[in-house]
Design a protein around this motif. Structure first.
Motif, PDB file in Angstrom:
ATOM      1  N   PRO A 268     -15.373   4.733   9.524  1.00  0.00           N
ATOM      2  CA  PRO A 268     -13.945   4.454   9.728  1.00  0.00           C
ATOM      3  C   PRO A 268     -13.531   3.084   9.197  1.00  0.00           C
ATOM      4  O   PRO A 268     -12.426   2.926   8.673  1.00  0.00           O
ATOM      5  N   GLY A 269     -14.417   2.076   9.315  1.00  0.00           N
ATOM      6  CA  GLY A 269     -14.088   0.755   8.783  1.00  0.00           C
ATOM      7  C   GLY A 269     -13.930   0.779   7.267  1.00  0.00           C
ATOM      8  O   GLY A 269     -13.008   0.157   6.716  1.00  0.00           O
ATOM      9  N   ALA A 270     -14.819   1.509   6.578  1.00  0.00           N
ATOM     10  CA  ALA A 270     -14.712   1.619   5.119  1.00  0.00           C
ATOM     11  C   ALA A 270     -13.434   2.352   4.717  1.00  0.00           C
ATOM     12  O   ALA A 270     -12.742   1.962   3.763  1.00  0.00           O
ATOM     13  N   LEU A 271     -13.092   3.413   5.446  1.00  0.00           N
ATOM     14  CA  LEU A 271     -11.851   4.136   5.148  1.00  0.00           C
ATOM     15  C   LEU A 271     -10.632   3.255   5.386  1.00  0.00           C
ATOM     16  O   LEU A 271      -9.651   3.321   4.640  1.00  0.00           O
ATOM     17  N   LEU A 272     -10.683   2.435   6.428  1.00  0.00           N
ATOM     18  CA  LEU A 272      -9.561   1.527   6.696  1.00  0.00           C
ATOM     19  C   LEU A 272      -9.386   0.517   5.568  1.00  0.00           C
ATOM     20  O   LEU A 272      -8.256   0.204   5.160  1.00  0.00           O
ATOM     21  N   LEU A 273     -10.504   0.005   5.032  1.00  0.00           N
ATOM     22  CA  LEU A 273     -10.417  -0.927   3.907  1.00  0.00           C
ATOM     23  C   LEU A 273      -9.819  -0.250   2.680  1.00  0.00           C
ATOM     24  O   LEU A 273      -9.020  -0.851   1.941  1.00  0.00           O
ATOM     25  N   VAL A 274     -10.190   1.009   2.454  1.00  0.00           N
ATOM     26  CA  VAL A 274      -9.625   1.742   1.320  1.00  0.00           C
ATOM     27  C   VAL A 274      -8.121   1.917   1.482  1.00  0.00           C
ATOM     28  O   VAL A 274      -7.340   1.741   0.526  1.00  0.00           O
ATOM     29  N   LEU A 279      -2.536   0.308   0.045  1.00  0.00           N
ATOM     30  CA  LEU A 279      -1.240  -0.240   0.437  1.00  0.00           C
ATOM     31  C   LEU A 279      -0.933  -1.533  -0.315  1.00  0.00           C
ATOM     32  O   LEU A 279       0.226  -1.809  -0.670  1.00  0.00           O
ATOM     33  N   ALA A 280      -1.971  -2.348  -0.555  1.00  0.00           N
ATOM     34  CA  ALA A 280      -1.750  -3.598  -1.275  1.00  0.00           C
ATOM     35  C   ALA A 280      -1.467  -3.369  -2.755  1.00  0.00           C
ATOM     36  O   ALA A 280      -0.679  -4.096  -3.377  1.00  0.00           O
ATOM     37  N   LEU A 281      -2.103  -2.341  -3.347  1.00  0.00           N
ATOM     38  CA  LEU A 281      -1.925  -2.074  -4.765  1.00  0.00           C
ATOM     39  C   LEU A 281      -0.713  -1.205  -5.061  1.00  0.00           C
ATOM     40  O   LEU A 281      -0.301  -1.096  -6.234  1.00  0.00           O
ATOM     41  N   TYR A 282      -0.147  -0.580  -4.043  1.00  0.00           N
ATOM     42  CA  TYR A 282       0.975   0.335  -4.291  1.00  0.00           C
ATOM     43  C   TYR A 282       2.178  -0.356  -4.934  1.00  0.00           C
ATOM     44  O   TYR A 282       2.769   0.182  -5.889  1.00  0.00           O
ATOM     45  N   PRO A 283       2.640  -1.554  -4.471  1.00  0.00           N
ATOM     46  CA  PRO A 283       3.809  -2.183  -5.133  1.00  0.00           C
ATOM     47  C   PRO A 283       3.566  -2.469  -6.609  1.00  0.00           C
ATOM     48  O   PRO A 283       4.460  -2.245  -7.447  1.00  0.00           O
ATOM     49  N   PHE A 284       2.375  -2.949  -6.957  1.00  0.00           N
ATOM     50  CA  PHE A 284       2.084  -3.240  -8.361  1.00  0.00           C
ATOM     51  C   PHE A 284       2.055  -1.955  -9.175  1.00  0.00           C
ATOM     52  O   PHE A 284       2.583  -1.910 -10.298  1.00  0.00           O
TER      53      PHE A 284
END
Length: 295
Positions: A268-274, A279-284
């Motif tokens: 779950p931690g790895a999925l959360l990081l993904v 979310l961070a790359l979506y605006p770019f």
């Protein structure tokens, strides 16, 4: 609403009613039954008690399903094959009924479904519930067998202490069983009492109990005590060594299970990081895709 849909809804509704009736009947508190308790102490040798038509049908079905019924797990959990088959039937009927109720409520709002949708949903959900009930027995049996091994480890130490105190073989087994609590010690006491009433060796009963429950450690105890009862061997050191070995094995299994759960928690931690990276790359990414359209 087509006549075919009305017929299917009526049949599935009848199945839901039958499932509710069976569920309420099985969950209703029953009076204590002395017959099964006496049967465990002394199996009947005469004619069996008369059964109802439903009980006979369930017994025949249980006999036909012997290859797929987890008999060892059921004996460990104190359940009969008939009870297991009944739970499968109730789960299947509930699985057939729930989708029909939900789709029927949607049909009342004006939505129409083909014949294949309700039938497929009912069969699929029924199969899912049956699989859940089947797997639940296996999971509960794993937990119960783990608890049984810990109790047997304690029982080995208690028997060793009784032997060190100068008790006889049978007396050591009986006294050690009376010192413990829980369902495992209760099953051991029942086995020793049955051996005493049937005038048979208690270690034979322990070995049979270990085979029935799928716990070979009880069979090892039976072999050790048989050596003490038949040849008069001094088994104190053997009992303590077997208890120490079993305790180390239990510790190793618990550590392996803890490491497995720890590794599963990392998923779950790895999925959360993904998700956070997306979310961070979506605006770019959105700007890059929208830039040609602006030009």
């Amino acid at each position: 609403m087509t006549p075919t849909w009305i017929s299917i809804t009526a049949v599935l509704g009848a199945g839901f009613g039958l499932a509710v009736f069976l569920a309420v009947h099985e969950l209703r508190p029953a009076s204590p039954a002395l017959g099964p308790a006496l049967a465990r102490l002394q199996p009947p040798t005469g004619a069996a008690a008369p059964q109802s038509a439903r009980s006979k049908a369930i017994n025949r079905l249980a006999n036909q399903m012997q290859r797929i019924i987890p008999a060892t797990d059921l004996r460990l959990l104190g359940r009969t094959p008939e009870e297991f088959v009944t739970s499968l039937i109730v789960a299947g009927l509930l699985g057939l009924a729930v989708p029909s109720i939900l789709l029927g409520m949607l049909a009342l709002t004006g939505r129409s479904f083909g014949t294949g949708v309700p039938v497929g949903a009912a069969i699929g959900f029924a199969a899912l519930l049956v699989l859940i009930v089947y797997r639940d027995v296996g999971q509960k049996a794993v937990i119960a067998r783990r608890e049984c091994r810990r109790a047997v480890c304690t029982y080995l130490d208690l028997v060793a202490l009784q032997r060190a105190a100068g008790r006889g073989t049978e007396e050591s087994l009986i006294r050690a069983a009376s010192k413990g609590n829980g369902w495992v010690f209760s099953r051991i006491r029942q086995t020793l009492l049955h051996a005493e009433l049937s005038v048979s060796a208690p270690w034979d009963g322990l070995k049979q109990l270990g085979t029935d429950l799928g716990v070979p450690e009880l069979g090892d105890l039976g072999d050790i005590m048989q050596a003490a009862g038949v040849t008069g061997a001094q088994v104190y050191r053997t009992l303590r060594a077997r208890a120490t070995s079993l305790r180390a094995q239990i510790r190793t299994d618990e550590l392996a299970r803890a490491e497995l759960r720890t590794s599963q928690l990392e998923i779950p931690g790895a999925l959360l990081l993904v998700v956070l990276m997306l979310l961070a790359l979506y605006p770019f990414a959105a700007r890059l895709l929208a830039a040609p359209a602006v030009n």
